[in-house]
Write an enzyme that holds these catalytic residues in place. Structure first.
Site, PDB file in Angstrom:
ATOM      1  N   GLU A 122      13.314  54.879  94.402  1.00 64.44           N
ATOM      2  CA  GLU A 122      11.865  54.863  94.149  1.00 64.44           C
ATOM      3  C   GLU A 122      11.146  54.104  95.266  1.00 64.44           C
ATOM      4  OE1 GLU A 122      10.883  53.127  90.361  1.00 64.44           O
ATOM      5  OE2 GLU A 122       8.820  53.833  90.441  1.00 64.44           O
ATOM      6  N   GLY A 150       4.290  50.308  85.662  1.00 65.65           N
ATOM      7  CA  GLY A 150       4.163  49.611  84.381  1.00 65.65           C
ATOM      8  C   GLY A 150       5.408  48.800  84.062  1.00 65.65           C
ATOM      9  N   ALA A 151       6.571  49.309  84.532  1.00 69.99           N
ATOM     10  CA  ALA A 151       7.824  48.633  84.155  1.00 69.99           C
ATOM     11  C   ALA A 151       8.584  48.063  85.346  1.00 69.99           C
ATOM     12  CB  ALA A 151       8.733  49.604  83.399  1.00 69.99           C
ATOM     13  N   SER A 152       8.270  48.510  86.551  1.00 67.60           N
ATOM     14  CA  SER A 152       8.960  47.949  87.732  1.00 67.60           C
ATOM     15  C   SER A 152       7.979  47.889  88.890  1.00 67.60           C
ATOM     16  CB  SER A 152      10.153  48.829  88.127  1.00 67.60           C
ATOM     17  OG  SER A 152       9.686  50.028  88.761  1.00 67.60           O
ATOM     18  N   THR A 153       8.372  47.130  89.903  1.00 69.58           N
ATOM     19  CA  THR A 153       7.582  47.089  91.136  1.00 69.58           C
ATOM     20  C   THR A 153       8.542  47.116  92.313  1.00 69.58           C
ATOM     21  OG1 THR A 153       5.761  45.952  92.297  1.00 69.58           O
ATOM     22  CG2 THR A 153       7.458  44.542  91.282  1.00 69.58           C
ATOM     23  N   GLN A 154       8.110  47.817  93.397  1.00 67.95           N
ATOM     24  CA  GLN A 154       8.985  48.004  94.548  1.00 67.95           C
ATOM     25  C   GLN A 154       8.303  47.455  95.804  1.00 67.95           C
ATOM     26  OE1 GLN A 154      10.142  49.791  91.404  1.00 67.95           O
ATOM     27  NE2 GLN A 154       8.515  50.989  92.329  1.00 67.95           N
TER      28      GLN A 154
HETATM   29  N1  LIG Z   1      -6.382  54.347  85.697  1.00 67.94           N
HETATM   30  C1  LIG Z   1      -5.328  53.547  85.429  1.00 67.94           C
HETATM   31  C2  LIG Z   1      -4.020  54.136  85.287  1.00 67.94           C
HETATM   32  C3  LIG Z   1      -2.946  53.297  85.025  1.00 67.94           C
HETATM   33  N2  LIG Z   1      -3.193  51.952  84.914  1.00 67.94           N
HETATM   34  C4  LIG Z   1      -2.088  51.026  84.682  1.00 67.94           C
HETATM   35  O1  LIG Z   1      -1.220  51.074  85.809  1.00 67.94           O
HETATM   36  C5  LIG Z   1       0.122  51.062  85.347  1.00 67.94           C
HETATM   37  C6  LIG Z   1       0.644  52.422  85.663  1.00 67.94           C
HETATM   38  O2  LIG Z   1       1.014  52.473  87.009  1.00 67.94           O
HETATM   39  P1  LIG Z   1       2.000  53.651  87.309  1.00 67.94           P
HETATM   40  O3  LIG Z   1       2.576  53.562  88.660  1.00 67.94           O
HETATM   41  O4  LIG Z   1       1.339  54.911  86.906  1.00 67.94           O
HETATM   42  O5  LIG Z   1       3.165  53.270  86.278  1.00 67.94           O
HETATM   43  P2  LIG Z   1       4.360  54.185  85.850  1.00 67.94           P
HETATM   44  O6  LIG Z   1       4.732  55.079  86.974  1.00 67.94           O
HETATM   45  O7  LIG Z   1       4.046  54.810  84.555  1.00 67.94           O
HETATM   46  O8  LIG Z   1       5.441  53.033  85.638  1.00 67.94           O
HETATM   47  P3  LIG Z   1       6.825  52.842  86.410  1.00 67.94           P
HETATM   48  O9  LIG Z   1       6.579  53.208  87.858  1.00 67.94           O
HETATM   49  O10 LIG Z   1       7.140  51.389  86.248  1.00 67.94           O
HETATM   50  O11 LIG Z   1       7.804  53.732  85.751  1.00 67.94           O
HETATM   51  C7  LIG Z   1       0.150  50.920  83.867  1.00 67.94           C
HETATM   52  O12 LIG Z   1       0.260  49.548  83.585  1.00 67.94           O
HETATM   53  C8  LIG Z   1      -1.223  51.421  83.459  1.00 67.94           C
HETATM   54  O13 LIG Z   1      -1.677  50.741  82.308  1.00 67.94           O
HETATM   55  C9  LIG Z   1      -4.453  51.395  85.072  1.00 67.94           C
HETATM   56  O14 LIG Z   1      -4.602  50.190  85.001  1.00 67.94           O
HETATM   57  N3  LIG Z   1      -5.509  52.219  85.320  1.00 67.94           N
HETATM   58 CA   LIG Z   2       5.417  54.618  89.082  1.00 68.52          CA
END
Ligand SMILES: Nc1ccn([C@@H]2O[C@H](COP(=O)(O)OP(=O)(O)OP(=O)(O)O)[C@@H](O)[C@H]2O)c(=O)n1
Ligand SMILES: [Ca+2]
EC number: 3.6.1.5
Length: 495
Positions: free
Chosen positions: A175, A206-210
């Site tokens: 990722e 939401g669950a990880s950061t890179q």
């Molecule tokens: N308009 C938006 C869309 C998303 N978020 C927040 O940004 C994070 C989502 O970022 P994203 O990269 O979309 O997370 P995911 O890909 O779903 O998570 P991960 O990569 O960890 O699997 C979440 O906390 C969501 O609440 C936000 O603040 N405003």
């Molecule tokens: Ca993501």
């Protein structure tokens, strides 16, 4: 008598041609002599060449890529990318662990929209991938339910008329690395020009950061698991990358809320109050083992809105001391010295653009002052100012902004000077920054390891050459016709 010899391979032999008609042609119409026919042909060639050049220069280059579809099954949402974002506003597929078929169902509506967007005749050759990230990594870590979710998703996607290539869970390293490929591909930094500095990639989910970047001082030996080697367009890149599972902003928030005195929360605006379920916090694998013996099922979550106190609580989920390497970021993870510019995307962008803090030329103290002001603003006033924003996101921006600054400055050790090397980005040249494009480019071998054979001339060189030849031909055509034209326009002398 003035002969205007014109020697040109285009003209018939003898290789030189007098432009004045021979004596036997005197008094005849000079326009249908062999000379004029040849010259007319030259003119036509010149005009055709010019038109060809004009068309060539204006035609759109053939689509150097085909349509491709990648579903980004993140922890908080699933996005479908076909060079346009088709966001599925529900929850991440990992949330359907107890009812996996719903995971497949959650993708249907958007995939039907995708079916409309990709030309029907291209469906069969359009590759379709699903990559799941941290939410599914956590589910897999915690239970065997991740297989059921992937299977349900697979069945749903195979019903669509695309070239289905599989659904899988990406590693954190993939990722991070593919996010770096996307940023540098879109920024044209992976070209044949060696020595072009690349841009680091910062992805907050939401669950990880890179974090991924090339560091001249890092050869991968100190921490091989953080090293990814790419050979792209004939250039070798030794990339440092790390994915911090549980340090996406949603999971980080849960970790701060597990702190015992977390009933009155300085990371939420004053006046904010909500009844929350402790199980939502302690069910997360990121907090396994943190669950106190005796806790009520619910608690009242009150905001007190104090940035400095929020910073202290946010710092409590990081370990800055333990490090067995020459240098670390946090939690004992090796990180070489930061180098170059960085693109920060996904939630970095969502949060900082909402807070109007994407300008990184702003002094860090001013950034902190703006954020402190936002955090201390009463919740009712925040809701009045942003009626259009989903309250689920709105309530979390004080925490998220504080978390981002702590992660960048204390976690990754950006100094206040280096902070301006970060650009908060959503798109680069109209394509979303994120791992999906890099993932698809890699799987479809769209980025060659070796530099493509450089043509004798670049495309533009050929165009210029043809243009010059066409212009010369045209001039020749005009010059050759001039004397004839002059002679024709004069009454023939009767000698
Ligand atoms: N308009 C938006 C869309 C998303 N978020 C927040 O940004 C994070 C989502 O970022 P994203 O990269 O979309 O997370 P995911 O890909 O779903 O998570 P991960 O990569 O960890 O699997 C979440 O906390 C969501 O609440 C936000 O603040 N405003
Ligand atoms: Ca993501």
């Amino acid at each position: 008598m003035f002969l205007f010899p014109v020697c040109s391979p285009f003209l018939t032999s003898p290789s030189c041609l007098s432009v004045f008609p021979p004596p036997e042609m005197k008094g005849k119409n000079p326009w249908n002599t062999p000379t004029t026919i040849i010259i007319t042909v030259i003119g036509i060639i010149a005009i055709v060449a010019l038109v060809t050049v004009a068309v060539l220069q204006n035609r759109h280059l053939p689509q150097k890529y085909k349509y491709g579809i990648v579903l980004d099954a993140g922890s908080s949402h699933t996005s479908v990318y076909i060079y346009k974002l088709c966001q599925i506003y529900t929850v991440g597929i990992s949330s359907y662990a107890s009812a996996p078929w719903k995971a497949g169902e959650s993708l249907r509506a958007c995939m039907q929209d995708v079916e409309q967007q990709v030309p029907k005749k291209r469906h069969r050759q359009t590759p379709l991938y699903l990559g799941a990230t941290a939410g599914m990594r956590l589910l897999k870590y915690n239970s065997s339910m991740s297989d059921g979710v992937l299977q349900a998703v697979e069945e749903a996607l195979q019903k669509f008329p695309f070239s289905y290539q599989g659904a899988r869970i990406l590693s954190g390293q993939e990722e991070g690395a593919f996010g770096w490929v996307t940023v540098n591909y879109l920024d044209d930094r992976l070209s044949q020009v060696c020595g072009l500095e690349t841009t680091g990639a910062l992805d907050l989910g939401g669950a990880s950061t890179q974090i991924s970047f090339v560091s001249d001082k890092y050869n991968g030996s100190e921490s091989p698991s953080n090293s990814v080697n790419f050979r792209l367009y004939g250039n070798d890149y030794n990339l440092y990358t790390h994915s911090f599972l549980c340090y996406g902003k949603d999971q980080a928030l849960l970790m701060t809320q597990s702190v015992p005195e977390m009933l009155n929360d300085p990371c939420f605006n004053p006046g904010y109050t909500a009844i929350k379920n402790y199980s939502k916090i302690y069910d997360s694998p990121c907090l396994s083992g943190w669950k106190p013996q005796k806790i009520p099922t619910h608690f009242t979550h009150n905001g007190t809105g104090n940035f400095q106190q929020c910073q202290r609580i946010v710092k409590s989920i990081f370990n800055f001391t333990h490090c067995k390497y020459s240098q670390c970021s946090f939690n004992g993870i090796f990180q070489p010295s930061l180098q170059g510019q960085f693109g920060a995307f996904s939630a970095y962008y969502f949060v900082m653009s909402f807070l109007n803090l994407t300008d990184t030329t702003m002094p860090l103290e001013a950034v902190k002052a703006k954020l402190a002001h936002y955090c201390s603003t009463p919740w009712n006033q925040i809701k009045q100012q942003h009626p259009e924003v989903n309250e689920k996101y709105l309530a979390g921006y004080c925490f998220s902004g504080t978390y981002i600054l702590t992660l960048l400055m204390e976690g990754y050790n950006f100094t206040s000077e280096e902070y301006s090397n970060i650009k908060f980005i959503k798109k680069i040249k109209d394509s979303d920054a994120g791992w999906t494009l890099g993932y698809m480019l890699n799987l479809t071998n769209m980025i060659p390891a070796e530099a493509p054979d450089s043509p004798l001339l670049p495309y533009s060189g050929y165009v210029s050459l043809v243009t010059i030849m066409a212009i010369l031909l045209f001039i020749l055509f005009i010059l050759c016709l001039c004397p004839l034209w002059t002679r024709c326009s004069k009454q023939p002398e009767i000698v």
